[in-house]
Design a protein around this motif. Structure first.
Motif, PDB file in Angstrom:
ATOM      1  N   THR A   4      -2.211   6.541   2.449  1.00  0.00           N
ATOM      2  CA  THR A   4      -2.784   5.913   0.929  1.00  0.00           C
ATOM      3  C   THR A   4      -4.274   5.920   0.482  1.00  0.00           C
ATOM      4  OG1 THR A   4      -1.155   3.816   2.311  1.00  0.00           O
ATOM      5  CG2 THR A   4      -3.566   3.533   0.109  1.00  0.00           C
ATOM      6  N   ARG A  39      -9.720   1.338  -0.919  1.00  0.00           N
ATOM      7  CA  ARG A  39     -10.276   1.507  -1.116  1.00  0.00           C
ATOM      8  C   ARG A  39     -12.237   1.142  -0.937  1.00  0.00           C
ATOM      9  NH1 ARG A  39     -12.288   3.054  -7.264  1.00  0.00           N
ATOM     10  NH2 ARG A  39     -13.375   1.130  -6.730  1.00  0.00           N
ATOM     11  N   ILE A  63       0.420  -1.430  -0.164  1.00  0.00           N
ATOM     12  CA  ILE A  63       0.142   0.034   0.517  1.00  0.00           C
ATOM     13  C   ILE A  63       1.129   1.382   0.168  1.00  0.00           C
ATOM     14  CG2 ILE A  63      -1.569  -0.723   0.803  1.00  0.00           C
ATOM     15  CD1 ILE A  63      -0.511   0.719   3.805  1.00  0.00           C
ATOM     16  N   LEU A 105      -5.380   3.378  -9.929  1.00  0.00           N
ATOM     17  CA  LEU A 105      -5.479   2.844  -8.637  1.00  0.00           C
ATOM     18  C   LEU A 105      -4.903   1.268  -8.577  1.00  0.00           C
ATOM     19  CD1 LEU A 105      -6.923   2.732  -5.935  1.00  0.00           C
ATOM     20  CD2 LEU A 105      -9.044   2.251  -6.680  1.00  0.00           C
ATOM     21  N   MET A 113      -5.215   8.511  -1.930  1.00  0.00           N
ATOM     22  CA  MET A 113      -6.530   8.088  -3.334  1.00  0.00           C
ATOM     23  C   MET A 113      -7.598   9.380  -3.648  1.00  0.00           C
ATOM     24  SD  MET A 113      -7.048   4.004  -2.279  1.00  0.00           S
ATOM     25  CE  MET A 113      -8.152   3.958  -1.056  1.00  0.00           C
ATOM     26  N   SER A 125      -3.915  -3.439  -4.776  1.00  0.00           N
ATOM     27  CA  SER A 125      -3.976  -3.186  -3.173  1.00  0.00           C
ATOM     28  C   SER A 125      -4.363  -2.772  -2.441  1.00  0.00           C
ATOM     29  CB  SER A 125      -2.380  -4.105  -2.754  1.00  0.00           C
ATOM     30  OG  SER A 125      -1.835  -2.938  -3.296  1.00  0.00           O
ATOM     31  N   ASN A 126      -4.218  -1.557  -3.011  1.00  0.00           N
ATOM     32  CA  ASN A 126      -5.034   0.245  -2.900  1.00  0.00           C
ATOM     33  C   ASN A 126      -6.460  -0.249  -2.826  1.00  0.00           C
ATOM     34  OD1 ASN A 126      -2.057   0.781  -1.762  1.00  0.00           O
ATOM     35  ND2 ASN A 126      -2.348   2.418  -3.404  1.00  0.00           N
ATOM     36  N   GLN A 127      -6.887  -0.845  -3.771  1.00  0.00           N
ATOM     37  CA  GLN A 127      -8.085  -0.616  -4.243  1.00  0.00           C
ATOM     38  C   GLN A 127      -8.547  -1.365  -3.330  1.00  0.00           C
ATOM     39  OE1 GLN A 127      -9.231  -2.462  -8.164  1.00  0.00           O
ATOM     40  NE2 GLN A 127     -11.711  -1.711  -7.619  1.00  0.00           N
ATOM     41  N   SER A 167       0.488   6.822  -4.317  1.00  0.00           N
ATOM     42  CA  SER A 167       1.217   6.024  -6.140  1.00  0.00           C
ATOM     43  C   SER A 167       1.713   7.415  -6.480  1.00  0.00           C
ATOM     44  CB  SER A 167      -0.496   5.714  -6.811  1.00  0.00           C
ATOM     45  OG  SER A 167       0.158   5.469  -8.027  1.00  0.00           O
ATOM     46  N   ASP A 211       4.528  -0.603   3.313  1.00  0.00           N
ATOM     47  CA  ASP A 211       4.288   0.170   2.302  1.00  0.00           C
ATOM     48  C   ASP A 211       5.613   0.116   0.357  1.00  0.00           C
ATOM     49  OD1 ASP A 211       4.273   3.691   2.577  1.00  0.00           O
ATOM     50  OD2 ASP A 211       5.450   3.615   1.180  1.00  0.00           O
TER      51      ASP A 211
END
Ligand code: NAP
Length: 347
Positions: free
Chosen positions: A332, A204, A188, A196, A336, A199-201, A191, A223
């Motif tokens: 993160t 979200r 994470i 996107l 986003m 993994s960050n999704q 970016s 990270d």
């Protein structure tokens, strides 16, 4: 092993690779990054400090045999990160396994032909260590995923086969370069580019109400900046060898939701009902059949199991110290929002 030759980074446009490129440039390296489209499509890479002088972007595709021959020529180090990272695909063989495995073999063949390459650093995954958590076990670099298949967690399968193919290549062809592997868990962080990452999704989705309840799931987080540093330390440390499990702390979904609430993100659709007990897990397993195929499979094979792992090898041998993942989760989320992947919070 400091080098004046360009360092080759495959899949430079990717979430992890863009951070590797950034850090290599910061450390004064020349970088040759591979991308799938016209280099002008990646202004976020071309604008990195030092890029104008020391970054070269070249087009290549994992599925085109020989397309990396000229690219790795003259390089001492190749950091191979490119591989499809996506959960739900139409055809796991052609969409995941072929590019992951054939791409790895293609790149290693090109490194062999080059005669210049001294070390390849390969981005594998926790997915090549295990298909599913096992509450009774502490996973280490000695473990291999033996359970995934085209039907069961196919992304995990693609990463396992690709890493096995890389080690097999080294054993059979005995090239003059060595192989060092980084196995991150859930990566994470902020970016560099506009996409996107998968993994960050997940973060979200938790904030947007895609998971309406708290489930008995836990993940190891790391990270993206630590993962980038790990690749560069693996390149710079002469004595680096084998695999390196790369993950900071593991966190339960319950703790993650509590952290997001306490950080003031309670205006998002965070899950409120806690179904992380045994009965809840049975229900969630049943409901997982309503999810897209591979997400459902992932939930069924992960829920109700606690992941334990040992990250001491990377800390001891590469001297990597991990960032606080709580801080990185908050960064993160803010990132986003900055990119428009998450709407600003309603108050
Ligand atoms: P990402 O942002 O999706 O990056 C994947 C990269 O691979 C992109 O540059 C993509 O190019 C490239 N790629 C995919 N298919 C390709 C093909 N056929 N030919 C050439 N390039 C291709 O994902 P990431 O998270 O940075 O992942 C990078 C590596 O880390 C992958 O090997 C992944 O398996 C591994 N990993 C990721 C995580 C994580 O949580 N993020 C955890 C463990 C391991 P395009 O930009 O053109 O699509």
């Amino acid at each position: 092993m400091k080098s004046n030759q360009p360092v080759c980074v495959t899949g430079a446009s990717g979430f992890i690779a863009a951070h590797i490129v950034k850090e290599l440039l910061e450390r004064g390296y020349r970088v040759r990054g591979t991308v799938r489209k016209n280099p002008q499509n990646y202004p976020f890479l071309l604008a990195l400090p030092g890029a104008a002088e020391r970054l070269e972007l070249v087009e290549a595709n994992l599925l085109t045999e020989g397309s990396y021959d000229k690219i790795v020529e003259g390089c001492d180090f190749v950091l191979h990160t490119a591989s499809p990272y996506t959960m739900n695909v139409k055809n796991p063989q052609t969409d995941l396994v072929d590019p992951a495995v054939n791409g790895t073999e293609t790149i290693l063949e090109s490194c062999l032909k080059s005669g210049s390459v001294k070390r390849v650093i390969f981005t594998s995954s926790i997915a090549a260590i295990t298909d599913e958590p096992d509450s009774k076990k502490v996973f280490t670099e000695k473990d291999w995923n033996t359970m995934s298949s085209l039907e069961r967690n196919p992304y995990h399968y693609s990463k396992t086969l690709a890493e096995l193919a890389a080690w097999d290549f080294i054993m059979k062809k005995k090239p003059s370069f060595d192989l060092v592997v980084i196995n991150p868990f859930m990566v994470i962080g902020p970016s560099i580019g506009p996409s996107l990452n998968t993994s960050n999704q997940i973060l979200r989705d938790i904030m947007m109400g895609v998971y309406p309840v708290i489930m008995d799931l836990n993940w190891g987080f790391v990270d993206v900046r630590d993962v980038a540093t790990a690749h560069i330390l693996a390149m710079e440390t002469d004595t680096a060898s084998g695999r390196y499990l790369c993950s900071a702390e593991a966190m339960h979904m319950r703790e993650l939701v509590a952290l997001l609430k306490s950080a003031g993100f309670d205006g998002y659709a965070l899950p409120k009902i806690d179904l992380s007990g045994k009965a809840g897990s049975v229900l969630m397993k049943m409901l997982s059949f309503t999810q897209p195929r591979d997400t459902g499979m992932y939930i069924r094979t992960t829920i109700g199991r606690t992941m334990h792992y040992d990250n001491s090898k990377i800390r001891r041998e590469l001297h990597l110290s991990f960032m606080d993942v709580k801080k990185s989760i908050i960064e993160t989320v803010n990132d986003m929002v900055k990119w428009g992947h998450l709407p600003p919070q309603k108050r």
